[in-house]
Design a protein around this motif. Structure first.
Motif, PDB file in Angstrom:
ATOM      1  N   VAL A 142      -3.035 -24.819  27.284  1.00 16.25           N
ATOM      2  CA  VAL A 142      -4.400 -24.393  27.572  1.00 16.25           C
ATOM      3  C   VAL A 142      -4.360 -22.892  27.818  1.00 16.25           C
ATOM      4  O   VAL A 142      -3.764 -22.425  28.794  1.00 16.25           O
ATOM      5  N   LEU A 143      -4.962 -22.126  26.912  1.00 19.05           N
ATOM      6  CA  LEU A 143      -5.012 -20.670  27.032  1.00 19.05           C
ATOM      7  C   LEU A 143      -6.281 -20.278  27.762  1.00 19.05           C
ATOM      8  O   LEU A 143      -7.387 -20.657  27.357  1.00 19.05           O
ATOM      9  N   THR A 144      -6.136 -19.508  28.839  1.00 16.63           N
ATOM     10  CA  THR A 144      -7.296 -19.108  29.621  1.00 16.63           C
ATOM     11  C   THR A 144      -7.055 -17.739  30.231  1.00 16.63           C
ATOM     12  O   THR A 144      -6.010 -17.118  30.010  1.00 16.63           O
ATOM     13  N   GLY A 145      -8.046 -17.252  30.984  1.00 10.14           N
ATOM     14  CA  GLY A 145      -7.922 -15.954  31.621  1.00 10.14           C
ATOM     15  C   GLY A 145      -7.436 -16.048  33.051  1.00 10.14           C
ATOM     16  O   GLY A 145      -7.433 -17.123  33.658  1.00 10.14           O
ATOM     17  N   ALA A 146      -7.074 -14.892  33.598  1.00 14.13           N
ATOM     18  CA  ALA A 146      -6.545 -14.858  34.966  1.00 14.13           C
ATOM     19  C   ALA A 146      -7.578 -15.283  35.992  1.00 14.13           C
ATOM     20  O   ALA A 146      -7.227 -15.732  37.090  1.00 14.13           O
ATOM     21  N   ALA A 147      -8.881 -15.160  35.651  1.00 15.15           N
ATOM     22  CA  ALA A 147      -9.940 -15.515  36.590  1.00 15.15           C
ATOM     23  C   ALA A 147     -10.469 -16.933  36.383  1.00 15.15           C
ATOM     24  O   ALA A 147     -11.548 -17.274  36.861  1.00 15.15           O
ATOM     25  N   ALA A 148      -9.723 -17.764  35.685  1.00 17.60           N
ATOM     26  CA  ALA A 148     -10.148 -19.150  35.465  1.00 17.60           C
ATOM     27  C   ALA A 148     -10.266 -19.881  36.803  1.00 17.60           C
ATOM     28  O   ALA A 148      -9.519 -19.584  37.744  1.00 17.60           O
ATOM     29  N   PRO A 149     -11.185 -20.846  36.923  1.00 21.43           N
ATOM     30  CA  PRO A 149     -11.348 -21.585  38.182  1.00 21.43           C
ATOM     31  C   PRO A 149     -10.045 -22.269  38.602  1.00 21.43           C
ATOM     32  O   PRO A 149      -9.491 -23.073  37.836  1.00 21.43           O
ATOM     33  N   PRO A 150      -9.536 -21.960  39.779  1.00 24.48           N
ATOM     34  CA  PRO A 150      -8.240 -22.521  40.210  1.00 24.48           C
ATOM     35  C   PRO A 150      -8.213 -24.037  40.208  1.00 24.48           C
ATOM     36  O   PRO A 150      -7.179 -24.640  39.881  1.00 24.48           O
ATOM     37  N   GLU A 151      -9.342 -24.667  40.565  1.00 23.18           N
ATOM     38  CA  GLU A 151      -9.341 -26.126  40.603  1.00 23.18           C
ATOM     39  C   GLU A 151      -9.212 -26.735  39.206  1.00 23.18           C
ATOM     40  O   GLU A 151      -8.623 -27.804  39.026  1.00 23.18           O
ATOM     41  N   ARG A 152      -9.732 -26.023  38.203  1.00 26.17           N
ATOM     42  CA  ARG A 152      -9.612 -26.526  36.834  1.00 26.17           C
ATOM     43  C   ARG A 152      -8.203 -26.277  36.291  1.00 26.17           C
ATOM     44  O   ARG A 152      -7.672 -27.072  35.523  1.00 26.17           O
ATOM     45  N   VAL A 153      -7.599 -25.164  36.704  1.00 20.73           N
ATOM     46  CA  VAL A 153      -6.207 -24.911  36.339  1.00 20.73           C
ATOM     47  C   VAL A 153      -5.322 -26.022  36.896  1.00 20.73           C
ATOM     48  O   VAL A 153      -4.458 -26.574  36.202  1.00 20.73           O
ATOM     49  N   ALA A 154      -5.559 -26.384  38.156  1.00 15.32           N
ATOM     50  CA  ALA A 154      -4.769 -27.451  38.792  1.00 15.32           C
ATOM     51  C   ALA A 154      -4.986 -28.781  38.090  1.00 15.32           C
ATOM     52  O   ALA A 154      -4.037 -29.555  37.896  1.00 15.32           O
ATOM     53  N   ALA A 155      -6.223 -29.053  37.671  1.00 16.62           N
ATOM     54  CA  ALA A 155      -6.518 -30.311  36.974  1.00 16.62           C
ATOM     55  C   ALA A 155      -5.789 -30.375  35.640  1.00 16.62           C
ATOM     56  O   ALA A 155      -5.260 -31.428  35.248  1.00 16.62           O
ATOM     57  N   ALA A 156      -5.743 -29.256  34.935  1.00 23.80           N
ATOM     58  CA  ALA A 156      -5.035 -29.215  33.660  1.00 23.80           C
ATOM     59  C   ALA A 156      -3.548 -29.469  33.866  1.00 23.80           C
ATOM     60  O   ALA A 156      -2.914 -30.226  33.113  1.00 23.80           O
ATOM     61  N   GLN A 157      -2.978 -28.850  34.890  1.00 28.27           N
ATOM     62  CA  GLN A 157      -1.555 -29.007  35.144  1.00 28.27           C
ATOM     63  C   GLN A 157      -1.226 -30.430  35.590  1.00 28.27           C
ATOM     64  O   GLN A 157      -0.189 -30.980  35.186  1.00 28.27           O
ATOM     65  N   ARG A 158      -2.088 -31.040  36.375  1.00 24.38           N
ATOM     66  CA  ARG A 158      -1.858 -32.431  36.794  1.00 24.38           C
ATOM     67  C   ARG A 158      -1.845 -33.372  35.595  1.00 24.38           C
ATOM     68  O   ARG A 158      -1.136 -34.382  35.582  1.00 24.38           O
ATOM     69  N   ALA A 159      -2.647 -33.043  34.584  1.00 19.19           N
ATOM     70  CA  ALA A 159      -2.718 -33.890  33.391  1.00 19.19           C
ATOM     71  C   ALA A 159      -1.509 -33.707  32.485  1.00 19.19           C
ATOM     72  O   ALA A 159      -1.311 -34.488  31.545  1.00 19.19           O
ATOM     73  N   GLY A 160      -0.684 -32.693  32.746  1.00 17.61           N
ATOM     74  CA  GLY A 160       0.498 -32.457  31.940  1.00 17.61           C
ATOM     75  C   GLY A 160       0.389 -31.299  30.980  1.00 17.61           C
ATOM     76  O   GLY A 160       1.334 -31.027  30.222  1.00 17.61           O
TER      77      GLY A 160
END
Length: 262
Positions: A142-160
């Protein structure tokens, strides 16, 4: 399928201009990436005769069986498939699968069994319960910016998924995205859009090749073109590399032309 361009005495003798179904090996040879270790970004898009990139929001209606064979071939050659979040949602993206027809070729090139899917998203407004994220053969990026919502970053990482920061703000910088993928050894890149993402790659000057299927169909309506976004100050110039034809569909391939406008 027939080869219309380029035509030489050798290709004519080999029967490339005969109307027949090409094998996947023949298609793979026709669409092989340039040699070397340099990163190469190619796009694969389809357009109607009147310039529509989709009909009723999807590209399937203006595609064909031969178009899908080339679609599969391009995926079979790529290290990573780069796609925008809206296209993932609209087209119902699933993980790329390993295909026996490309197994030996990929192994010889030092590639994994299937390309990684790299999703470009600023908001990360994605359904991370989908198989694209929870069950891929190769972990989805998942390519995103440094200001991406932290909770969504965490959700992506939890999904693998592997989250890759490729921009200083909320969005993705196309040049940095290409560099980040290349830094992971993903140098044979393929983007399947959508139009907004292709427009960003074109504007940033990082698009090396465009594989454009011209569908013998008219759609009218208000569908987007294959690339969308702010106009370039000067048009980018591309040189025709090849043309195949099947049932009225033209499968064109253009490579970025050298020069100040490339």
């Amino acid at each position: 399928m027939r080869r219309l361009f380029p035509v030489t005495d050798q290709t004519s003798a080999a029967g490339d201009r005969e109307d027949r179904e090409w094998s996947l090996d023949e298609l793979a040879e026709a669409y092989a990436y340039p040699g070397g270790e340099a990163v190469w970004l190619r796009a694969n898009m389809v357009s109607s005769l009147d310039g529509a990139a989709q009909h009723d929001g999807r590209s399937q209606a203006i595609s064909s069986d031969a178009d899908m064979r080339i679609f599969g071939t391009l995926r079979g050659l790529a290290d990573a498939v780069v796609v925008g979040a809206q296209t993932v949602r609209t087209e119902g993206y699933r993980p790329a699968r390993a295909r026996e027809a490309f197994a030996a070729r990929r192994a010889a090139a030092g590639q994994g069994p299937a390309p990684a899917i790299a999703v470009v998203s600023a908001s990360l407004d994605l359904d991370f319960s989908l198989p694209l994220f929870t069950g891929p053969l190769v972990p989805t990026l998942v390519l995103t910016g440094a200001a991406a919502p932290p909770e969504r970053v965490a959700a992506a990482q939890r999904a693998g998924a592997e989250v890759v920061v490729a921009g200083d703000g909320p969005g993705v910088d196309p040049r940095q995205a290409v560099r980040e993928l290349a830094g992971r050894g993903l140098v044979r890149l393929l983007t399947e859009g959508g139009p907004r993402l292709l427009g960003q790659f074109a504007a940033a000057g990082v698009l090396d090749e465009l594989c454009l299927t011209v569908s013998p169909a008219m759609t009218a309506g208000e569908a987007q073109r294959i690339a969308w976004g702010p106009a370039l100050a000067d048009p980018s110039r591309f040189a025709l590399a090849s043309v195949l034809e099947d049932a009225g569909f033209l499968f064109t391939r253009y490579r970025r032309a050298p020069g100040p406008s490339a």
